[in-house]
Design a protein around this motif. Structure first.
Motif, PDB file in Angstrom:
ATOM      1  N   SER A 130       1.743  10.078   4.513  1.00 29.14           N
ATOM      2  CA  SER A 130       1.850   9.113   5.596  1.00 29.14           C
ATOM      3  C   SER A 130       3.323   8.879   5.902  1.00 29.14           C
ATOM      4  CB  SER A 130       1.198   7.788   5.194  1.00 29.14           C
ATOM      5  OG  SER A 130       1.621   6.737   6.046  1.00 29.14           O
ATOM      6  N   PRO A 131       3.702   8.861   7.176  1.00 29.84           N
ATOM      7  CA  PRO A 131       5.101   8.569   7.491  1.00 29.84           C
ATOM      8  C   PRO A 131       5.588   7.248   6.909  1.00 29.84           C
ATOM      9  CG  PRO A 131       3.988   9.449   9.417  1.00 29.84           C
ATOM     10  CD  PRO A 131       2.932   9.220   8.372  1.00 29.84           C
ATOM     11  N   PHE A 132       4.677   6.310   6.693  1.00 35.23           N
ATOM     12  CA  PHE A 132       5.080   5.033   6.111  1.00 35.23           C
ATOM     13  C   PHE A 132       5.558   5.207   4.670  1.00 35.23           C
ATOM     14  CE2 PHE A 132       2.314   3.158   9.452  1.00 35.23           C
ATOM     15  CZ  PHE A 132       3.260   2.335  10.031  1.00 35.23           C
ATOM     16  N   ASN A 133       4.987   6.151   3.948  1.00 36.63           N
ATOM     17  CA  ASN A 133       5.460   6.400   2.594  1.00 36.63           C
ATOM     18  C   ASN A 133       6.860   6.993   2.604  1.00 36.63           C
ATOM     19  OD1 ASN A 133       3.315   5.566   0.760  1.00 36.63           O
ATOM     20  ND2 ASN A 133       2.088   7.154   1.719  1.00 36.63           N
ATOM     21  N   GLY A 134       7.112   7.894   3.561  1.00 35.17           N
ATOM     22  CA  GLY A 134       8.467   8.415   3.692  1.00 35.17           C
ATOM     23  C   GLY A 134       9.450   7.328   4.055  1.00 35.17           C
ATOM     24  N   LEU A 135       9.036   6.442   4.945  1.00 30.08           N
ATOM     25  CA  LEU A 135       9.902   5.338   5.360  1.00 30.08           C
ATOM     26  C   LEU A 135      10.162   4.393   4.193  1.00 30.08           C
ATOM     27  CD1 LEU A 135      11.251   4.266   7.966  1.00 30.08           C
ATOM     28  CD2 LEU A 135       9.207   2.886   8.332  1.00 30.08           C
ATOM     29  N   ASP A 136       9.155   4.169   3.380  1.00 30.85           N
ATOM     30  CA  ASP A 136       9.296   3.263   2.242  1.00 30.85           C
ATOM     31  C   ASP A 136      10.280   3.801   1.215  1.00 30.85           C
ATOM     32  OD1 ASP A 136       8.211   0.812   0.868  1.00 30.85           O
ATOM     33  OD2 ASP A 136       7.707   2.306  -0.644  1.00 30.85           O
ATOM     34  N   ALA A 137      10.505   5.119   1.238  1.00 33.95           N
ATOM     35  CA  ALA A 137      11.398   5.735   0.259  1.00 33.95           C
ATOM     36  C   ALA A 137      12.843   5.814   0.729  1.00 33.95           C
ATOM     37  CB  ALA A 137      10.893   7.143  -0.071  1.00 33.95           C
ATOM     38  N   VAL A 138      13.174   5.238   1.874  1.00 38.02           N
ATOM     39  CA  VAL A 138      14.569   5.238   2.326  1.00 38.02           C
ATOM     40  C   VAL A 138      15.428   4.544   1.271  1.00 38.02           C
ATOM     41  CG1 VAL A 138      16.176   4.343   4.065  1.00 38.02           C
ATOM     42  CG2 VAL A 138      13.977   5.274   4.774  1.00 38.02           C
ATOM     43  N   ARG A 155       0.805  -1.225   0.000  1.00 36.08           N
ATOM     44  CA  ARG A 155       0.000   0.000   0.000  1.00 36.08           C
ATOM     45  C   ARG A 155       0.838   1.275   0.000  1.00 36.08           C
ATOM     46  NH1 ARG A 155      -4.822  -1.437   4.371  1.00 36.08           N
ATOM     47  NH2 ARG A 155      -5.254  -3.546   3.600  1.00 36.08           N
ATOM     48  N   PHE A 156       2.132   1.159   0.162  1.00 37.35           N
ATOM     49  CA  PHE A 156       2.969   2.346   0.263  1.00 37.35           C
ATOM     50  C   PHE A 156       3.614   2.649  -1.091  1.00 37.35           C
ATOM     51  CE2 PHE A 156       3.681   0.632   4.785  1.00 37.35           C
ATOM     52  CZ  PHE A 156       2.461   1.156   5.191  1.00 37.35           C
ATOM     53  N   ARG A 157       3.724   3.932  -1.412  1.00 31.66           N
ATOM     54  CA  ARG A 157       4.220   4.345  -2.719  1.00 31.66           C
ATOM     55  C   ARG A 157       5.458   5.219  -2.623  1.00 31.66           C
ATOM     56  NH1 ARG A 157       1.002   7.633  -5.291  1.00 31.66           N
ATOM     57  NH2 ARG A 157      -0.354   8.178  -3.545  1.00 31.66           N
ATOM     58  N   GLY A 158       6.083   5.264  -1.472  1.00 35.37           N
ATOM     59  CA  GLY A 158       7.336   5.980  -1.326  1.00 35.37           C
ATOM     60  C   GLY A 158       7.220   7.457  -1.651  1.00 35.37           C
ATOM     61  N   ASP A 159       8.182   7.959  -2.404  1.00 40.60           N
ATOM     62  CA  ASP A 159       8.228   9.386  -2.731  1.00 40.60           C
ATOM     63  C   ASP A 159       7.133   9.817  -3.683  1.00 40.60           C
ATOM     64  OD1 ASP A 159      10.352  10.212  -1.141  1.00 40.60           O
ATOM     65  OD2 ASP A 159      11.847   9.587  -2.602  1.00 40.60           O
ATOM     66  N   GLU A 160       6.427   8.883  -4.292  1.00 40.62           N
ATOM     67  CA  GLU A 160       5.347   9.266  -5.199  1.00 40.62           C
ATOM     68  C   GLU A 160       4.094   9.693  -4.456  1.00 40.62           C
ATOM     69  OE1 GLU A 160       4.603   6.041  -7.777  1.00 40.62           O
ATOM     70  OE2 GLU A 160       6.628   5.976  -8.628  1.00 40.62           O
ATOM     71  N   ALA A 161       3.995   9.358  -3.179  1.00 37.18           N
ATOM     72  CA  ALA A 161       2.783   9.634  -2.413  1.00 37.18           C
ATOM     73  C   ALA A 161       2.821  11.043  -1.826  1.00 37.18           C
ATOM     74  CB  ALA A 161       2.630   8.601  -1.292  1.00 37.18           C
ATOM     75  N   GLY A 162       1.669  11.512  -1.411  1.00 36.17           N
ATOM     76  CA  GLY A 162       1.584  12.780  -0.712  1.00 36.17           C
ATOM     77  C   GLY A 162       0.620  13.751  -1.353  1.00 36.17           C
ATOM     78  N   ARG A 163       0.004  14.576  -0.512  1.00 38.01           N
ATOM     79  CA  ARG A 163      -0.902  15.618  -0.987  1.00 38.01           C
ATOM     80  C   ARG A 163      -0.160  16.946  -0.983  1.00 38.01           C
ATOM     81  NH1 ARG A 163      -6.593  16.023   1.918  1.00 38.01           N
ATOM     82  NH2 ARG A 163      -6.728  14.020   0.803  1.00 38.01           N
ATOM     83  N   ARG A 202       8.982  15.920   0.482  1.00 40.65           N
ATOM     84  CA  ARG A 202       9.185  16.639  -0.787  1.00 40.65           C
ATOM     85  C   ARG A 202       9.317  15.600  -1.892  1.00 40.65           C
ATOM     86  NH1 ARG A 202      10.895  21.914  -2.173  1.00 40.65           N
ATOM     87  NH2 ARG A 202      11.349  22.465  -0.004  1.00 40.65           N
ATOM     88  N   ARG A 203       8.467  15.706  -2.901  1.00 41.10           N
ATOM     89  CA  ARG A 203       8.522  14.765  -4.005  1.00 41.10           C
ATOM     90  C   ARG A 203       9.719  15.067  -4.893  1.00 41.10           C
ATOM     91  NH1 ARG A 203       2.256  14.993  -5.586  1.00 41.10           N
ATOM     92  NH2 ARG A 203       3.051  16.748  -6.791  1.00 41.10           N
ATOM     93  N   PRO A 204      10.571  14.078  -5.139  1.00 44.12           N
ATOM     94  CA  PRO A 204      11.752  14.335  -5.984  1.00 44.12           C
ATOM     95  C   PRO A 204      11.390  14.751  -7.408  1.00 44.12           C
ATOM     96  CG  PRO A 204      11.979  12.273  -4.765  1.00 44.12           C
ATOM     97  CD  PRO A 204      10.563  12.722  -4.597  1.00 44.12           C
ATOM     98  N   ALA A 205      10.270  14.253  -7.920  1.00 44.82           N
ATOM     99  CA  ALA A 205       9.942  14.500  -9.324  1.00 44.82           C
ATOM    100  C   ALA A 205       9.720  15.986  -9.611  1.00 44.82           C
ATOM    101  CB  ALA A 205       8.703  13.694  -9.717  1.00 44.82           C
ATOM    102  N   ASP A 206       8.966  16.685  -8.740  1.00 41.01           N
ATOM    103  CA  ASP A 206       8.652  18.093  -8.989  1.00 41.01           C
ATOM    104  C   ASP A 206       9.036  19.004  -7.834  1.00 41.01           C
ATOM    105  OD1 ASP A 206       6.811  17.300  -7.111  1.00 41.01           O
ATOM    106  OD2 ASP A 206       5.052  17.582  -8.388  1.00 41.01           O
ATOM    107  N   ARG A 207       9.697  18.449  -6.801  1.00 41.71           N
ATOM    108  CA  ARG A 207      10.163  19.216  -5.647  1.00 41.71           C
ATOM    109  C   ARG A 207       9.017  19.846  -4.861  1.00 41.71           C
ATOM    110  NH1 ARG A 207      14.076  17.329  -3.825  1.00 41.71           N
ATOM    111  NH2 ARG A 207      14.640  19.244  -2.733  1.00 41.71           N
ATOM    112  N   ARG A 208       7.812  19.318  -4.991  1.00 44.02           N
ATOM    113  CA  ARG A 208       6.671  19.854  -4.251  1.00 44.02           C
ATOM    114  C   ARG A 208       6.697  19.351  -2.812  1.00 44.02           C
ATOM    115  NH1 ARG A 208       2.093  22.028  -6.416  1.00 44.02           N
ATOM    116  NH2 ARG A 208       1.734  22.482  -4.204  1.00 44.02           N
TER     117      ARG A 208
END
Length: 429
Positions: free
Chosen positions: A237-245, A46-54, A226-232
């Motif tokens: 979810s903290p789990f998405n940040g954790l998944d992007a380690v 369910r986690f999408r790493g750096d791609e996730a976030g509002r 911060r999304r790497p793709a567009d720097r937004r």
């Protein structure tokens, strides 16, 4: 740092009136229930790493990225470094009257934990060495990012070595709060970082600066990202940040240094260890050094055994050691909160008052009594392990076929139980 003004806030069994039976029973129940629930109800990643976030509102994005704001943050970090340097060079060699030691060990080392959780990787912007490198590059008319490529094998290994050196200074060195010890460490740290940045550019700090990597790992659990793709800037979810380690070389070593040094800090206050160190024929410093290295090595060996068992059950992995290393980050955070909470809320205000010129400020009373502190510490350790179980499960169902995903987590569950036993024993036994 033992004794006196910088003693850590880790109580003994007499200070923490919590039944070991209820503590261990609650911890094991939480781990088993979470493991079973995940196995039954969580069958796809369910986690999408750096791609996730509002994305945050554009106004907040502009304020955060505004040049005046970033310049002010860099100036604040540089001013704090000059403040510490001035007190180390000219202040009294007494931590009761000199705020330099408290600034480094409490406001920096411990304060980075809540700051990174709330605001993200703040030390990347505050880092005075990165700012100094930027200024030197501007004087020379050079691009700060220019330099030789970093070797792929380097990864986070320099940061792991730097963290080990700092925790050795804090926990083992004969006089960790003395001006001489702090000056020597900070001078060596600055020389190594600036030399590396001169050769490899500003990207060196991302991999080699111990405090930047430390803050960055903790920031993976921040709701701000911060999304790497567009720097937004995004809420996530903290789990998405954790998944992007990133699964970089040295990641396991870095996290194991955090876990092992915190474990050593816990048992080094035990009367039996103090007696063993004082009577060791090797001397106190050598015995303490071996104890710290042994604690880090034990944590790393247990994790390596777990990774080997997972590979034996589920089959080969592209990066068997780093595949689940991200799940150790919330465990390290739980231990940091459990061990350093009292230090931050008591010595932190005292250091600030000392920095403002107060002669002999008193140490504030802890906001929690012994019972409340016990509940906080045990809860932090248990919650860290539960978050680690969730992160590991999501990675497992992504990497392995459904039939092997749950079975492959059994070694990880055993590892979590072993770490939990050790962590709770250090707190309440």
């Amino acid at each position: 740092m033992k004794g006196g003004v910088l003693a850590h806030g880790v109580g003994s069994r007499h200070d923490l009136p919590l039944s070991p039976f209820y503590a261990f029973a609650g911890a094991f129940t939480a781990l088993f229930v979470s493991f079973l629930a995940l196995g039954l109800l969580w069958s796809a990643s369910r986690f999408r790493g750096d791609e996730a976030g509002r994305p945050l509102p554009a106004l907040l994005q502009r304020l955060a990225d505004a040049r005046p704001a970033r310049t002010a943050a860099r100036g604040l970090g540089l001013a704090a470094a000059l403040f510490v340097l001035g007190h180390l060079l000219l202040g009294p060699d007494d931590p009761e009257r000199n705020p330099a030691a408290g600034t480094v060990y409490v406001l920096l080392w411990v304060g980075l934990v809540p700051a990174s959780l709330l605001l993200g990787p703040v030390w990347r912007l505050l880092n005075p060495l990165r700012t100094l490198h930027l200024l030197l590059c501007r004087v020379r008319g050079r691009d700060p990012g220019a330099g030789r490529p970093l070797p792929a094998y380097l990864g986070l290994w320099p940061a792991a070595v730097g963290l080990l050196a700092f925790t050795w200074l804090e926990l083992v060195a004969p006089e960790p709060a003395s001006r001489r010890a702090l000056l020597l460490f900070l001078a060596l740290h600055a020389a190594c970082q600036l030399a590396g940045a001169a050769r490899h550019g500003s990207r060196w700090f991302d991999h080699a600066d111990a405090f930047e990597v430390y803050s960055g790992l903790l920031a993976r659990l921040s709701p701000l990202g911060r999304r790497p793709a567009d720097r937004r800037l995004v809420l996530r979810s903290p789990f998405n940040g954790l998944d992007a380690v990133p699964q970089a070389p040295g990641l396991v070593a870095t996290v194991c240094v955090l876990l092992g040094s915190t474990a050593y800090d816990g048992f080094s206050d035990a009367p039996s260890w103090i007696s063993a160190v004082q009577t060791s024929p090797l001397g106190r410093t050598a015995a303490g050094t071996l104890g710290l290295l042994g604690a880090v090595a034990l944590v790393a060996a247990l994790y390596a055994l777990c990774a080997g068992a997972t590979r034996a059950i589920c089959g080969p992995l592209p990066h068997p050691l780093t595949a689940f290393a991200h799940s150790l980050v919330p465990i390290a955070l739980g231990y940091l909160v459990a061990h350093y909470f009292t230090l931050l809320v008591t010595e932190g205000p005292r250091t600030v008052m000392l920095s403002l010129g107060a002669g002999h400020p008193s140490v504030p009373e802890p906001p929690l009594g012994p019972g409340g502190l016990a509940v906080l510490q045990v809860s932090a350790v248990v919650l860290g392990h539960v978050l680690g179980v969730v992160a590991a499960h999501d990675r497992s169902v992504r990497l392995f076929p459904p039939g092997r995903a749950v079975a492959g987590q059994l070694p990880l569950l055993i590892l979590m139980i072993a770490y939990t036993i050790g962590g709770l024993t250090l707190l309440i036994a």
